[in-house]
Design a protein around this motif. Structure first.
Motif, mmCIF file in Angstrom:
data_model
loop_
_atom_site.group_PDB
_atom_site.id
_atom_site.type_symbol
_atom_site.label_atom_id
_atom_site.label_comp_id
_atom_site.label_asym_id
_atom_site.label_seq_id
_atom_site.Cartn_x
_atom_site.Cartn_y
_atom_site.Cartn_z
ATOM 1 N N GLU A 34 -24.516 -9.535 6.289
ATOM 2 C CA GLU A 34 -24.500 -9.941 7.497
ATOM 3 C C GLU A 34 -22.912 -9.391 8.059
ATOM 4 O O GLU A 34 -22.825 -9.262 9.138
ATOM 5 C CB GLU A 34 -24.444 -11.503 7.380
ATOM 6 C CG GLU A 34 -25.915 -11.855 7.636
ATOM 7 C CD GLU A 34 -26.016 -13.336 7.260
ATOM 8 O OE1 GLU A 34 -25.008 -14.231 7.205
ATOM 9 O OE2 GLU A 34 -27.143 -14.291 7.833
ATOM 10 N N SER A 35 -22.154 -9.453 6.961
ATOM 11 C CA SER A 35 -20.665 -9.153 7.402
ATOM 12 C C SER A 35 -20.864 -7.651 7.958
ATOM 13 O O SER A 35 -20.098 -7.149 8.799
ATOM 14 C CB SER A 35 -19.745 -9.551 6.399
ATOM 15 O OG SER A 35 -20.083 -8.697 5.164
ATOM 16 N N ASP A 36 -21.473 -6.801 7.067
ATOM 17 C CA ASP A 36 -21.787 -5.392 7.468
ATOM 18 C C ASP A 36 -22.272 -5.116 8.848
ATOM 19 O O ASP A 36 -21.910 -4.449 9.366
ATOM 20 C CB ASP A 36 -22.756 -4.667 6.380
ATOM 21 C CG ASP A 36 -21.949 -4.572 4.906
ATOM 22 O OD1 ASP A 36 -20.546 -4.775 5.026
ATOM 23 O OD2 ASP A 36 -22.616 -4.145 3.879
ATOM 24 N N VAL A 37 -23.527 -6.079 8.849
ATOM 25 C CA VAL A 37 -24.047 -5.568 10.418
ATOM 26 C C VAL A 37 -22.911 -6.174 11.478
ATOM 27 O O VAL A 37 -22.875 -5.439 12.514
ATOM 28 C CB VAL A 37 -25.348 -6.821 10.401
ATOM 29 C CG1 VAL A 37 -25.729 -6.933 11.807
ATOM 30 C CG2 VAL A 37 -26.300 -6.369 9.397
ATOM 31 N N VAL A 38 -22.264 -7.258 11.223
ATOM 32 C CA VAL A 38 -21.140 -7.758 12.339
ATOM 33 C C VAL A 38 -20.200 -6.647 12.689
ATOM 34 O O VAL A 38 -19.789 -6.284 13.619
ATOM 35 C CB VAL A 38 -20.492 -8.897 11.948
ATOM 36 C CG1 VAL A 38 -19.118 -9.142 12.726
ATOM 37 C CG2 VAL A 38 -21.342 -9.934 12.042
ATOM 38 N N ASN A 39 -19.725 -5.756 11.382
ATOM 39 C CA ASN A 39 -18.772 -4.926 11.485
ATOM 40 C C ASN A 39 -19.428 -3.462 12.131
ATOM 41 O O ASN A 39 -18.679 -2.929 13.178
ATOM 42 C CB ASN A 39 -18.636 -4.346 10.044
ATOM 43 C CG ASN A 39 -17.438 -5.219 9.557
ATOM 44 O OD1 ASN A 39 -16.787 -6.124 10.184
ATOM 45 N ND2 ASN A 39 -17.288 -5.264 8.201
#
Length: 117
Positions: free
Chosen positions: A81-86
């Motif tokens: 999820e953090s990768d998607v946000v980035n």
């Protein structure tokens, strides 16, 4: 983890089949068969209690393993999820930069139509 879970579930199935066999054939175990550790009804009761304890231990181990697996999957989900946000933020930043550059360098559709006439 999947391979371990399959082996563990197979152990569960064997345990329950063995317990079912004892439940169905309890009279034969005590009266007709000559088992060394099950010689009386009390011996059979002790044996069943030991099986229950073993089943409880299997259940607790399975519960702990499932929770560990769930926690590891939740960690992976948070990282993804953090990768998607980035990636979304980078895409948004690129959109902000690109339209300004593209407007000045390329003519719009109205300008192309007026130049063609």
């Amino acid at each position: 983890m999947k391979k371990f879970k399959r082996i563990f579930y197979l152990t569960y199935i064997i345990f329950f089949l063995f317990g079912g066999f004892i439940a169905i054939n309890y009279e034969n175990l005590v009266l007709k068969w000559d088992w060394d550790f099950v010689d009386t009804w009390a011996g059979l009761l002790r044996f069943v209690l030991k099986l229950g304890g073993f089943g409880l231990i299997l259940f607790l181990i399975e519960l702990i393993i499932e929770n560990i697996h769930i926690l590891s999957l939740n960690r992976k989900i948070k990282v993804l999820e953090s990768d998607v946000v980035n990636l979304k933020s980078k895409l948004y930043d690129q959109r902000e930069v690109l339209p300004k550059d593209s407007e000045t360098s390329q003519p719009t559709d109205k300008e192309e139509n007026t130049n063609d006439e």
